[in-house]
Design a protein around this motif. Structure first.
Motif, PDB file in Angstrom:
ATOM      1  N   ARG A 112       0.819  -1.203   0.000  1.00 56.34           N
ATOM      2  CA  ARG A 112       0.000   0.000   0.000  1.00 56.34           C
ATOM      3  C   ARG A 112       0.856   1.257   0.000  1.00 56.34           C
ATOM      4  O   ARG A 112       0.572   2.230  -0.677  1.00 56.34           O
ATOM      5  CB  ARG A 112      -0.940  -0.016   1.215  1.00 56.34           C
ATOM      6  CG  ARG A 112      -1.870   1.178   1.240  1.00 56.34           C
ATOM      7  CD  ARG A 112      -2.944   1.025   2.277  1.00 56.34           C
ATOM      8  NE  ARG A 112      -3.948   0.033   1.885  1.00 56.34           N
ATOM      9  CZ  ARG A 112      -4.950  -0.339   2.680  1.00 56.34           C
ATOM     10  NH1 ARG A 112      -5.036   0.131   3.892  1.00 56.34           N
ATOM     11  NH2 ARG A 112      -5.846  -1.201   2.270  1.00 56.34           N
ATOM     12  N   LYS A 113       1.982   1.166   0.718  1.00 57.61           N
ATOM     13  CA  LYS A 113       2.882   2.309   0.819  1.00 57.61           C
ATOM     14  C   LYS A 113       3.476   2.644  -0.561  1.00 57.61           C
ATOM     15  O   LYS A 113       3.604   3.803  -0.944  1.00 57.61           O
ATOM     16  CB  LYS A 113       4.010   1.990   1.813  1.00 57.61           C
ATOM     17  CG  LYS A 113       4.527   3.240   2.496  1.00 57.61           C
ATOM     18  CD  LYS A 113       5.376   2.887   3.687  1.00 57.61           C
ATOM     19  CE  LYS A 113       5.762   4.154   4.451  1.00 57.61           C
ATOM     20  NZ  LYS A 113       6.680   3.857   5.540  1.00 57.61           N
ATOM     21  N   THR A 114       3.815   1.582  -1.316  1.00 57.89           N
ATOM     22  CA  THR A 114       4.361   1.784  -2.661  1.00 57.89           C
ATOM     23  C   THR A 114       3.347   2.508  -3.519  1.00 57.89           C
ATOM     24  O   THR A 114       3.677   3.445  -4.260  1.00 57.89           O
ATOM     25  CB  THR A 114       4.688   0.413  -3.303  1.00 57.89           C
ATOM     26  OG1 THR A 114       5.326  -0.395  -2.337  1.00 57.89           O
ATOM     27  CG2 THR A 114       5.574   0.587  -4.519  1.00 57.89           C
ATOM     28  N   LEU A 115       2.083   2.070  -3.412  1.00 60.18           N
ATOM     29  CA  LEU A 115       1.016   2.679  -4.212  1.00 60.18           C
ATOM     30  C   LEU A 115       0.849   4.151  -3.883  1.00 60.18           C
ATOM     31  O   LEU A 115       0.651   4.974  -4.777  1.00 60.18           O
ATOM     32  CB  LEU A 115      -0.302   1.939  -3.982  1.00 60.18           C
ATOM     33  CG  LEU A 115      -0.545   0.694  -4.845  1.00 60.18           C
ATOM     34  CD1 LEU A 115      -1.884   0.080  -4.511  1.00 60.18           C
ATOM     35  CD2 LEU A 115      -0.463   1.030  -6.325  1.00 60.18           C
ATOM     36  N   VAL A 116       0.973   4.461  -2.602  1.00 57.28           N
ATOM     37  CA  VAL A 116       0.807   5.848  -2.164  1.00 57.28           C
ATOM     38  C   VAL A 116       1.787   6.758  -2.895  1.00 57.28           C
ATOM     39  O   VAL A 116       1.462   7.871  -3.284  1.00 57.28           O
ATOM     40  CB  VAL A 116       0.996   5.953  -0.627  1.00 57.28           C
ATOM     41  CG1 VAL A 116       1.136   7.417  -0.203  1.00 57.28           C
ATOM     42  CG2 VAL A 116      -0.179   5.308   0.088  1.00 57.28           C
ATOM     43  N   TYR A 117       3.002   6.230  -3.155  1.00 56.63           N
ATOM     44  CA  TYR A 117       3.984   7.036  -3.882  1.00 56.63           C
ATOM     45  C   TYR A 117       3.844   6.890  -5.397  1.00 56.63           C
ATOM     46  O   TYR A 117       4.011   7.847  -6.138  1.00 56.63           O
ATOM     47  CB  TYR A 117       5.410   6.637  -3.457  1.00 56.63           C
ATOM     48  CG  TYR A 117       5.713   7.043  -2.036  1.00 56.63           C
ATOM     49  CD1 TYR A 117       5.849   8.397  -1.706  1.00 56.63           C
ATOM     50  CD2 TYR A 117       5.843   6.092  -1.021  1.00 56.63           C
ATOM     51  CE1 TYR A 117       6.109   8.784  -0.397  1.00 56.63           C
ATOM     52  CE2 TYR A 117       6.096   6.470   0.280  1.00 56.63           C
ATOM     53  CZ  TYR A 117       6.230   7.822   0.592  1.00 56.63           C
ATOM     54  OH  TYR A 117       6.479   8.191   1.873  1.00 56.63           O
ATOM     55  N   ALA A 118       3.557   5.648  -5.833  1.00 61.90           N
ATOM     56  CA  ALA A 118       3.549   5.357  -7.273  1.00 61.90           C
ATOM     57  C   ALA A 118       2.415   6.075  -7.994  1.00 61.90           C
ATOM     58  O   ALA A 118       2.624   6.627  -9.083  1.00 61.90           O
ATOM     59  CB  ALA A 118       3.457   3.859  -7.515  1.00 61.90           C
ATOM     60  N   VAL A 119       1.232   6.074  -7.394  1.00 62.81           N
ATOM     61  CA  VAL A 119       0.081   6.660  -8.089  1.00 62.81           C
ATOM     62  C   VAL A 119       0.294   8.144  -8.413  1.00 62.81           C
ATOM     63  O   VAL A 119       0.157   8.543  -9.571  1.00 62.81           O
ATOM     64  CB  VAL A 119      -1.233   6.416  -7.297  1.00 62.81           C
ATOM     65  CG1 VAL A 119      -2.379   7.241  -7.870  1.00 62.81           C
ATOM     66  CG2 VAL A 119      -1.585   4.937  -7.324  1.00 62.81           C
ATOM     67  N   PRO A 120       0.682   8.963  -7.444  1.00 60.90           N
ATOM     68  CA  PRO A 120       0.919  10.380  -7.789  1.00 60.90           C
ATOM     69  C   PRO A 120       2.008  10.551  -8.851  1.00 60.90           C
ATOM     70  O   PRO A 120       1.882  11.399  -9.729  1.00 60.90           O
ATOM     71  CB  PRO A 120       1.357  11.017  -6.467  1.00 60.90           C
ATOM     72  CG  PRO A 120       0.902  10.084  -5.413  1.00 60.90           C
ATOM     73  CD  PRO A 120       0.899   8.725  -6.008  1.00 60.90           C
ATOM     74  N   VAL A 121       3.063   9.726  -8.782  1.00 56.20           N
ATOM     75  CA  VAL A 121       4.150   9.844  -9.759  1.00 56.20           C
ATOM     76  C   VAL A 121       3.608   9.569 -11.161  1.00 56.20           C
ATOM     77  O   VAL A 121       3.873  10.308 -12.116  1.00 56.20           O
ATOM     78  CB  VAL A 121       5.318   8.872  -9.414  1.00 56.20           C
ATOM     79  CG1 VAL A 121       6.279   8.741 -10.593  1.00 56.20           C
ATOM     80  CG2 VAL A 121       6.044   9.355  -8.169  1.00 56.20           C
TER      81      VAL A 121
END
Lengths: 132, 101
Positions: free
Chosen positions: B2-11
């Motif tokens: 989930r933490k990865t997604l939190v960063y990946a989605v905005p990028v």
């Protein structure tokens, strides 16, 4: 340019060959390129037809172009009708239809493709002699 | 995860917006596009698929087989005016669009 000069020499009797000088791709007052600065190719955008004629003439001389040059008007009619910027090649057949259109330059600018298109339309007047 | 997604989605979203913006710039008239590019860092070329985007944006409307639009242009030495349509039915025409730079 040497490749295009060679094509011109080969086909000039049978094909109306022209350079169409259009608006500058990387003028000093626009999208200046580091390699142009290095090579001292510094050209400002011509703002009047007179300036553009002069720039076209300077371009032909400096680049050693043997092909006759036409100059686009200040409304950029030729550029817009043919999506010619920054550079592009076309061959038009005898009936006035587009026979070859290169992809947009600089990536799509391939004189060898133009050579193939010309070879299909006209037999070369001065064929390069081949030794076997 | 989930933490990865939190960063990946905005990028991914920001990257998508930038690609869209660059493509929109490519669709502008050349002088305007040039002015925009002159303000962007050269890393733009490496960060985005510049070549395929450019080829798509600059495809143009003319297709092989279309009637070539007529042009009536003066020669650089201004000695003559050349009309493309004058070659119709007579000989093929080869055009090299370009500039000094």
């Amino acid at each position: 340019m040497p490749a295009l000069n060679k094509l011109y020499q080969q086909y000039k009797e049978q094909v109306a060959f022209y350079v169409v000088y259009i608006e500058e791709a990387h003028p000093t007052d626009g999208w200046q390129m580091p390699n142009n600065i290095k090579d001292h190719v510094l050209v400002a955008s011509p703002h009047t037809l007179e300036d553009r004629n002069e720039a076209a003439h300077a371009c032909v001389v400096k680049l050693g172009i043997h092909i006759p040059a036409l100059v686009d008007d200040m409304q950029d009619s030729a550029e817009r009708a043919y999506t010619g910027w920054p550079d592009r090649l076309y061959v038009i057949d005898r009936s006035g239809r587009v026979a070859y259109k290169s992809k947009a330059g600089p990536f799509g600018f391939h004189p060898d493709e133009m050579a193939q298109a010309l070879a299909k339309l006209v037999p070369p007047a001065n064929p390069v002699k081949q030794t076997h | 995860m989930r933490k990865t997604l939190v960063y990946a989605v905005p990028v991914v979203v920001v990257y998508g917006i930038l690609v869209g913006g660059l493509f929109a710039a490519m669709l502008q008239p050349p002088a305007k596009f040039g002015r925009i590019m002159s303000r962007l860092p050269s890393v733009t070329f490496f960060l985005f698929p510049f070549e395929p985007m450019w080829l798509m944006a600059r495809k143009g409307n003319l297709k092989v087989g279309d009637m070539a639009p007529d042009l009536a242009l003066k020669t650089a030495d201004r000695s003559a005016e050349v009309s493309l349509s004058s070659f119709r039915g007579r000989q093929p025409v080869a055009l090299v669009f370009g500039s000094h730079t």
